[in-house]
Write an enzyme that holds these catalytic residues in place. Sequence first.
Site: not given
Length: 344
Positions: A130, A242, A160-161
């Site tokens: 990501c 991010h 959430s990663g």
Amino acid sequence: MGFKVAVVGATGNVGREMLNILEERGFPADEVVPLASHRSLGTEVSFGDKTLKVKVLDNYDFSDTDICLMSAGGNVSKEWAPKIGAAGAVVIDNSSAWRYDIDVPLIVPEVNPDAIDGFKTHNIIANPNCSTAQLLVALKPLHDAATIKRVVVSTYQSVSGAGKAGMDELFEQSRAVFVADPITVRKFTKRIAFNVIPHIDVFMEDGYTKEEWKMVAETKKMLDPKIKLTATAVRVPVFIGHGEAVNVEFEKPISADEAREILRNAPGCQVVDKHEDGGYMTPYESAGEDDTFVSRIREDITVENGLSFWVVADNLRKGAALNAVQIAELLIARNLITPKKAQA
């Protein structure tokens, strides 16, 4: 006639987002099948205004499936992606299992679309990490214009990663702080609420973490093997989105104004860069958005031909689910795949 699409890992954060994006973008699918492990059998997931029941991966027949979007972790992908590919479905995998395989293309459609032709060896295409995906959307047009020599990037990566467990831990710890309950640490190595953790994935022998190594390896594979990159990956108490502070040294001169103009015209990029309070994007504002946003573009006076800037994107979308769907769209646009039903 439309395609038959399977989504493996459909009950996870990214799997659910894949279903949302397929519907949002009007993907040409006649049938979408959500798949997961035995423990999720019968779980219901949303697909537009429909509700779909999850089926079990272990006993699913992929012989009539055209595309499989996979977000179920590296171990599942290592076992199942070759089987699904051998059944004739193109696997677009979100894990790190296949990213560094020389015979598996690693794709960001805005960055290296021509590399997609290599999928036919194994019928597998890899989705990048990501943090790499959003970085390269911004770097690619600048590299084309002035040739990148070196990149220094510090990431500010949302919980959430780390999946639903990471989001739950931030919520539970934040609540515990306000009601003076004990703080429980499970998913992360230290408390994440009201804190930042300079550690994502496992440590390697050279002191870098695997998350940081991924950014190096994936940038070299997708953009240019000559680029030197060093990263520091940090987990921050943000639910989605991010951020990255990026410093780039180029071979050729490039001004901040030139960079802004290049990025404004680049696919998948938006420039939000006003020198005033609030004249920039934050991870919170990127949540739910498809584009990668670039702000704080400025010349680095400490090196020749240097720029610094700030990049944010929704890690569940461009960093994972959206990029996977865009890869599927690229396959169709280039006539690299046709529905099996049409062939019958």
